[in-house]
Scaffold this motif. Sequence first.
Motif, PDB file in Angstrom:
ATOM      1  N   GLU A 272      64.433-104.403  11.951  1.00 54.51           N
ATOM      2  CA  GLU A 272      65.306-103.297  12.373  1.00 54.51           C
ATOM      3  C   GLU A 272      64.709-101.948  11.981  1.00 54.51           C
ATOM      4  O   GLU A 272      64.710-100.990  12.770  1.00 54.51           O
ATOM      5  CB  GLU A 272      66.686-103.469  11.746  1.00 54.51           C
ATOM      6  CG  GLU A 272      67.691-102.412  12.151  1.00 54.51           C
ATOM      7  CD  GLU A 272      68.983-102.524  11.364  1.00 54.51           C
ATOM      8  OE1 GLU A 272      69.623-101.485  11.148  1.00 54.51           O
ATOM      9  OE2 GLU A 272      69.339-103.652  10.957  1.00 54.51           O
ATOM     10  N   SER A 273      64.185-101.851  10.765  1.00 51.36           N
ATOM     11  CA  SER A 273      63.572-100.614  10.294  1.00 51.36           C
ATOM     12  C   SER A 273      62.375-100.232  11.152  1.00 51.36           C
ATOM     13  O   SER A 273      62.179 -99.060  11.483  1.00 51.36           O
ATOM     14  CB  SER A 273      63.132-100.762   8.835  1.00 51.36           C
ATOM     15  OG  SER A 273      64.216-101.046   7.987  1.00 51.36           O
ATOM     16  N   SER A 274      61.573-101.220  11.500  1.00 51.55           N
ATOM     17  CA  SER A 274      60.388-100.964  12.311  1.00 51.55           C
ATOM     18  C   SER A 274      60.771-100.430  13.689  1.00 51.55           C
ATOM     19  O   SER A 274      60.209 -99.454  14.176  1.00 51.55           O
ATOM     20  CB  SER A 274      59.566-102.255  12.447  1.00 51.55           C
ATOM     21  OG  SER A 274      58.338-102.014  13.087  1.00 51.55           O
ATOM     22  N   VAL A 278      60.761 -96.050  15.713  1.00 49.22           N
ATOM     23  CA  VAL A 278      60.338 -95.598  17.044  1.00 49.22           C
ATOM     24  C   VAL A 278      61.488 -94.921  17.779  1.00 49.22           C
ATOM     25  O   VAL A 278      61.308 -93.913  18.464  1.00 49.22           O
ATOM     26  CB  VAL A 278      59.806 -96.781  17.875  1.00 49.22           C
ATOM     27  CG1 VAL A 278      59.457 -96.340  19.292  1.00 49.22           C
ATOM     28  CG2 VAL A 278      58.607 -97.412  17.201  1.00 49.22           C
ATOM     29  N   LEU A 279      62.695 -95.459  17.611  1.00 49.02           N
ATOM     30  CA  LEU A 279      63.813 -95.040  18.456  1.00 49.02           C
ATOM     31  C   LEU A 279      64.641 -93.899  17.894  1.00 49.02           C
ATOM     32  O   LEU A 279      65.100 -93.030  18.632  1.00 49.02           O
ATOM     33  CB  LEU A 279      64.740 -96.236  18.704  1.00 49.02           C
ATOM     34  CG  LEU A 279      64.133 -97.433  19.414  1.00 49.02           C
ATOM     35  CD1 LEU A 279      65.177 -98.522  19.564  1.00 49.02           C
ATOM     36  CD2 LEU A 279      63.589 -97.048  20.781  1.00 49.02           C
ATOM     37  N   VAL A 280      64.904 -93.916  16.594  1.00 49.62           N
ATOM     38  CA  VAL A 280      65.808 -92.920  16.014  1.00 49.62           C
ATOM     39  C   VAL A 280      65.252 -92.376  14.727  1.00 49.62           C
ATOM     40  O   VAL A 280      64.420 -93.003  14.068  1.00 49.62           O
ATOM     41  CB  VAL A 280      67.205 -93.538  15.750  1.00 49.62           C
ATOM     42  CG1 VAL A 280      67.877 -93.960  17.030  1.00 49.62           C
ATOM     43  CG2 VAL A 280      67.120 -94.709  14.790  1.00 49.62           C
ATOM     44  N   ALA A 281      65.729 -91.183  14.369  1.00 49.96           N
ATOM     45  CA  ALA A 281      65.308 -90.569  13.109  1.00 49.96           C
ATOM     46  C   ALA A 281      65.888 -91.331  11.940  1.00 49.96           C
ATOM     47  O   ALA A 281      67.043 -91.750  11.977  1.00 49.96           O
ATOM     48  CB  ALA A 281      65.763 -89.106  13.069  1.00 49.96           C
ATOM     49  N   GLY A 282      65.116 -91.502  10.891  1.00 49.10           N
ATOM     50  CA  GLY A 282      65.573 -92.250   9.730  1.00 49.10           C
ATOM     51  C   GLY A 282      66.847 -91.696   9.133  1.00 49.10           C
ATOM     52  O   GLY A 282      67.700 -92.426   8.662  1.00 49.10           O
ATOM     53  N   ALA A 283      66.984 -90.356   9.148  1.00 56.69           N
ATOM     54  CA  ALA A 283      68.164 -89.745   8.547  1.00 56.69           C
ATOM     55  C   ALA A 283      69.441 -90.074   9.319  1.00 56.69           C
ATOM     56  O   ALA A 283      70.541 -90.026   8.762  1.00 56.69           O
ATOM     57  CB  ALA A 283      67.994 -88.230   8.505  1.00 56.69           C
ATOM     58  N   ALA A 284      69.285 -90.403  10.596  1.00 54.54           N
ATOM     59  CA  ALA A 284      70.460 -90.674  11.408  1.00 54.54           C
ATOM     60  C   ALA A 284      70.772 -92.158  11.487  1.00 54.54           C
ATOM     61  O   ALA A 284      71.711 -92.574  12.154  1.00 54.54           O
ATOM     62  CB  ALA A 284      70.249 -90.125  12.832  1.00 54.54           C
ATOM     63  N   HIS A 285      69.948 -92.957  10.823  1.00 54.31           N
ATOM     64  CA  HIS A 285      70.123 -94.407  10.930  1.00 54.31           C
ATOM     65  C   HIS A 285      70.152 -95.001   9.534  1.00 54.31           C
ATOM     66  O   HIS A 285      69.147 -94.996   8.820  1.00 54.31           O
ATOM     67  CB  HIS A 285      68.974 -94.996  11.733  1.00 54.31           C
ATOM     68  CG  HIS A 285      69.193 -96.436  12.107  1.00 54.31           C
ATOM     69  ND1 HIS A 285      70.198 -96.841  12.949  1.00 54.31           N
ATOM     70  CD2 HIS A 285      68.564 -97.562  11.727  1.00 54.31           C
ATOM     71  CE1 HIS A 285      70.160 -98.151  13.100  1.00 54.31           C
ATOM     72  NE2 HIS A 285      69.190 -98.609  12.360  1.00 54.31           N
ATOM     73  N   GLY A 286      71.311 -95.489   9.126  1.00 55.20           N
ATOM     74  CA  GLY A 286      71.467 -96.002   7.779  1.00 55.20           C
ATOM     75  C   GLY A 286      70.842 -97.362   7.545  1.00 55.20           C
ATOM     76  O   GLY A 286      70.697 -97.791   6.428  1.00 55.20           O
ATOM     77  N   LEU A 287      70.487 -98.056   8.622  1.00 52.35           N
ATOM     78  CA  LEU A 287      69.860 -99.368   8.547  1.00 52.35           C
ATOM     79  C   LEU A 287      70.669-100.407   7.780  1.00 52.35           C
ATOM     80  O   LEU A 287      70.140-101.147   6.949  1.00 52.35           O
ATOM     81  CB  LEU A 287      68.454 -99.272   7.921  1.00 52.35           C
ATOM     82  CG  LEU A 287      67.489 -98.336   8.634  1.00 52.35           C
ATOM     83  CD1 LEU A 287      66.149 -98.307   7.900  1.00 52.35           C
ATOM     84  CD2 LEU A 287      67.264 -98.778  10.066  1.00 52.35           C
ATOM     85  N   PRO A 288      71.985-100.500   8.010  1.00 45.39           N
ATOM     86  CA  PRO A 288      72.745-101.579   7.364  1.00 45.39           C
ATOM     87  C   PRO A 288      72.451-102.898   8.028  1.00 45.39           C
ATOM     88  O   PRO A 288      72.161-102.940   9.216  1.00 45.39           O
ATOM     89  CB  PRO A 288      74.212-101.158   7.586  1.00 45.39           C
ATOM     90  CG  PRO A 288      74.172-100.404   8.868  1.00 45.39           C
ATOM     91  CD  PRO A 288      72.827 -99.696   8.890  1.00 45.39           C
ATOM     92  N   VAL A 289      72.496-103.965   7.299  1.00 46.13           N
ATOM     93  CA  VAL A 289      72.278-105.296   7.871  1.00 46.13           C
ATOM     94  C   VAL A 289      73.536-106.111   7.699  1.00 46.13           C
ATOM     95  O   VAL A 289      74.089-106.188   6.597  1.00 46.13           O
ATOM     96  CB  VAL A 289      71.087-105.995   7.196  1.00 46.13           C
ATOM     97  CG1 VAL A 289      70.945-107.410   7.698  1.00 46.13           C
ATOM     98  CG2 VAL A 289      69.796-105.222   7.459  1.00 46.13           C
ATOM     99  N   ALA A 290      74.002-106.722   8.777  1.00 46.53           N
ATOM    100  CA  ALA A 290      75.242-107.500   8.732  1.00 46.53           C
ATOM    101  C   ALA A 290      75.040-108.796   7.967  1.00 46.53           C
ATOM    102  O   ALA A 290      73.919-109.269   7.801  1.00 46.53           O
ATOM    103  CB  ALA A 290      75.732-107.790  10.139  1.00 46.53           C
ATOM    104  N   ALA A 291      76.131-109.383   7.529  1.00 47.21           N
ATOM    105  CA  ALA A 291      76.044-110.656   6.810  1.00 47.21           C
ATOM    106  C   ALA A 291      75.686-111.773   7.758  1.00 47.21           C
ATOM    107  O   ALA A 291      75.925-111.680   8.951  1.00 47.21           O
ATOM    108  CB  ALA A 291      77.389-110.939   6.159  1.00 47.21           C
TER     109      ALA A 291
END
Length: 291
Positions: A272-274, A278-291
Motif C-alpha cells: 500500500e505504501s509503495s 505514486v498516487l498520493v502525497a504521503g501527508a494526505a495518506h495515513g496508510l492505515p491497514v485493516a484487520a
Amino acid sequence: MNPWMPVAPCEPAACLLPPGSRAAGPHRALRLAAIALVVLAGAVLALVLAARGLGTTGRIRLTSAWSRLVLRAVGVRVEVRQGFAFMAGSVSGPRPVAGGPSGAAPLVVANHVSWLDPLVMAAVLPCRLLAKQEVRVWPVIGLLAAGAGALFIDRDRLLALPEAVGGVAAALAGGHPVAAFPEGTTWCGRGMGSFRPAVFQAALDAGAPVRPVAIRYLEGEGAPATGPAYVGDDPLLASIRRVVAVRRLTVEVTMLPAVWGRDRRELAWAAESSVASVLVAGAAHGLPVAA
C-alpha cells in the motif's frame, strides 16, 4: 460492516468531473460500435476458452489479447512505467529470493479505480485475476473470466475466505501470476483505500513475491481523469459513455519493485505504501491497514 466489503467515500456527484477535451460525436459513436463488436468477439472467445485441451497459459494469453482489443476500442492508451523502490514501504528481516523458493509466480496487487482495471492488468501482465463472485454471472465477461482461469471470492461468506486464499496460493505455486485489488472496492482516483491483508497470506503460503502496481488515468497532456472511475451507485453504461467521451485517455501503469514482509499485515502495508508513493502525497495518506 463486512470487513471484506469496504465502502469508499467516493460518489459520482462529488468525485467525477467532465473531461477537459471531449471526443467528437462521430468518434464517440465509432468507439461504442467497436466495443459492441469486441464484446461479440468475446462471446466467441469465451466458447473457445471453455473448450478442452487449451491449457491455463493459453487461455490467459487469449484473454490478454482480447483485453488489449477492448482498451483500444474504448480509446484507452496504455503506458507502462518502471517505478523506483519506496524505502518507507520496506520492512526489516530476511528477504526470500525473487520468485520464491520453488519458482512461484508473483502476486500482483494494484489500486482499484475502474471496471477497466482488470482489463488493464490482463493486457499489461498476462495473469489470473482474483474477482468477486458476482463477476461470474456477468454476460460475456463472466464466461471470459472463468475461461481464463479467474479465481473468485464470495465476499458475503467470510468462512469461504481460507479456500479462496488457498486457491490463489496454489495458482502462484503453479507458476501463474495472480492480480488482485486489495482495497476491496473502487475509488475515484484522487485517493486510495487501505489494502486488506487477507490475500497477502497466499503469497506467504506459496513463497511468492508481491509486486505492487499503481494505476492512474490521465487525459490530454497528463491531467488526472475521473471519467473512468466506477464508484458508488454509478451505472456501468454511464461510466462507459464517460470513457468514450474523453478525447485522449491514457492509463499509466507503474510497475513497482517487489516488497517483502514477515506477515500479511506487513506485506499489505508495504504494498500500500509503495502504491501510495505514486498516487498520493504521503501527508494526505495515513496508510492505515485493516484487520
